[in-house]
Scaffold this motif. Structure first.
Motif, PDB file in Angstrom:
ATOM      1  N   GLY A  91       0.783  -1.228   0.000  1.00  0.00           N
ATOM      2  CA  GLY A  91       0.000   0.000   0.000  1.00  0.00           C
ATOM      3  C   GLY A  91       0.814   1.276   0.000  1.00  0.00           C
ATOM      4  O   GLY A  91       0.258   2.368   0.048  1.00  0.00           O
ATOM      5  N   VAL A  92       2.141   1.163  -0.052  1.00  0.00           N
ATOM      6  CA  VAL A  92       3.013   2.326  -0.015  1.00  0.00           C
ATOM      7  C   VAL A  92       3.203   2.873  -1.430  1.00  0.00           C
ATOM      8  O   VAL A  92       3.448   2.129  -2.372  1.00  0.00           O
ATOM      9  CB  VAL A  92       4.377   1.981   0.609  1.00  0.00           C
ATOM     10  CG1 VAL A  92       5.306   3.190   0.600  1.00  0.00           C
ATOM     11  CG2 VAL A  92       4.194   1.455   2.027  1.00  0.00           C
ATOM     12  N   VAL A  93       3.090   4.188  -1.550  1.00  0.00           N
ATOM     13  CA  VAL A  93       3.264   4.861  -2.831  1.00  0.00           C
ATOM     14  C   VAL A  93       4.445   5.828  -2.714  1.00  0.00           C
ATOM     15  O   VAL A  93       4.675   6.415  -1.654  1.00  0.00           O
ATOM     16  CB  VAL A  93       1.955   5.579  -3.245  1.00  0.00           C
ATOM     17  CG1 VAL A  93       1.613   6.712  -2.323  1.00  0.00           C
ATOM     18  CG2 VAL A  93       2.016   6.042  -4.679  1.00  0.00           C
ATOM     19  N   THR A  94       5.217   5.937  -3.798  1.00  0.00           N
ATOM     20  CA  THR A  94       6.390   6.817  -3.825  1.00  0.00           C
ATOM     21  C   THR A  94       6.056   8.075  -4.617  1.00  0.00           C
ATOM     22  O   THR A  94       5.399   8.006  -5.658  1.00  0.00           O
ATOM     23  CB  THR A  94       7.586   6.086  -4.459  1.00  0.00           C
ATOM     24  OG1 THR A  94       7.845   4.895  -3.714  1.00  0.00           O
ATOM     25  CG2 THR A  94       8.834   6.956  -4.458  1.00  0.00           C
ATOM     26  N   VAL A  95       6.522   9.213  -4.112  1.00  0.00           N
ATOM     27  CA  VAL A  95       6.240  10.500  -4.739  1.00  0.00           C
ATOM     28  C   VAL A  95       7.534  11.183  -5.170  1.00  0.00           C
ATOM     29  O   VAL A  95       8.610  10.911  -4.640  1.00  0.00           O
ATOM     30  CB  VAL A  95       5.456  11.430  -3.793  1.00  0.00           C
ATOM     31  CG1 VAL A  95       4.093  10.855  -3.474  1.00  0.00           C
ATOM     32  CG2 VAL A  95       6.228  11.710  -2.519  1.00  0.00           C
ATOM     33  N   GLY A  96       7.394  12.088  -6.122  1.00  0.00           N
ATOM     34  CA  GLY A  96       8.498  12.929  -6.565  1.00  0.00           C
ATOM     35  C   GLY A  96       7.941  14.275  -6.983  1.00  0.00           C
ATOM     36  O   GLY A  96       6.748  14.396  -7.277  1.00  0.00           O
ATOM     37  N   TYR A  97       8.787  15.289  -7.009  1.00  0.00           N
ATOM     38  CA  TYR A  97       8.337  16.645  -7.331  1.00  0.00           C
ATOM     39  C   TYR A  97       9.521  17.488  -7.742  1.00  0.00           C
ATOM     40  O   TYR A  97      10.681  17.143  -7.488  1.00  0.00           O
ATOM     41  CB  TYR A  97       7.645  17.298  -6.130  1.00  0.00           C
ATOM     42  CG  TYR A  97       8.469  17.204  -4.869  1.00  0.00           C
ATOM     43  CD1 TYR A  97       9.452  18.146  -4.584  1.00  0.00           C
ATOM     44  CD2 TYR A  97       8.309  16.134  -4.000  1.00  0.00           C
ATOM     45  CE1 TYR A  97      10.231  18.029  -3.456  1.00  0.00           C
ATOM     46  CE2 TYR A  97       9.088  16.014  -2.863  1.00  0.00           C
ATOM     47  CZ  TYR A  97      10.049  16.960  -2.601  1.00  0.00           C
ATOM     48  OH  TYR A  97      10.840  16.838  -1.494  1.00  0.00           O
TER      49      TYR A  97
END
Length: 168
Positions: A91-97
């Motif tokens: 259920g873990v999601v990785t983000v970037g910006y």
């Protein structure tokens, strides 16, 4: 698939369509695009390119996609933010910006990240994780300001995570 934008106090996070993503990768804005100088950057092109590859392989990821960061005041795209894909089995999601240089140090990245985190929580993710190069102290501050806690580091990156409490 029609995904609602994410609205914050000063920003609109616009979910990219496949056609818009192709324009970002090509670096050629359409007549309706209002890109700030420096957008898209190399990180935007890589992230959006990965999104396009994922769509081709697995189909549309729903809300777990890239978003353009647009200022609400003028509609100009000042950066990008998004998910590296749908959550894993845990259920873990990785983000970037990333933001164009002229939009940095104004709180936009933390504001956008808080909006994206809220979207992940609403969509059922169990946690959000992100990382930044060890020397990218401003990005460490962005994640901490958005509520993500330091989780450790290796020789290259510093990791942050925010775990969502299970519903009561």
């Amino acid at each position: 698939m029609d995904i609602a934008p994410i609205t914050t106090a000063r920003l609109l996070l616009h979910p990219l369509t496949v056609d818009e993503a192709r324009r970002v990768v090509e670096g050629v804005p359409g007549p309706e695009d209002r890109w700030a100088e420096g957008y898209p950057g190399p990180g935007d092109v890589r992230g959006v390119g990965s999104f396009l590859g994922g769509v081709a392989e697995r189909g549309d990821p729903g809300v777990y996609r890239p978003y353009e960061i647009r200022r609400r005041a003028d509609g100009v795209t000042i950066g990008g933010i998004g998910f590296h894909g749908p959550p894993g089995e845990d259920g873990v999601v990785t983000v970037g910006y990333g933001l164009v240089p002229g939009a940095r140090r104004q709180g936009y990245a933390s504001e956008a990240l808080r909006g994206l985190i809220a979207r992940a929580r609403e969509a059922g993710a169990t946690a959000v994780r992100g990382d930044a190069d060890l020397d990218n102290v401003p990005s460490h501050h962005v994640m901490e300001a958005a509520g993500m806690a330091y989780e450790g580091e290796d020789e290259r990156v510093r990791n942050h995570r925010l775990v969502f409490a299970p519903p009561a």
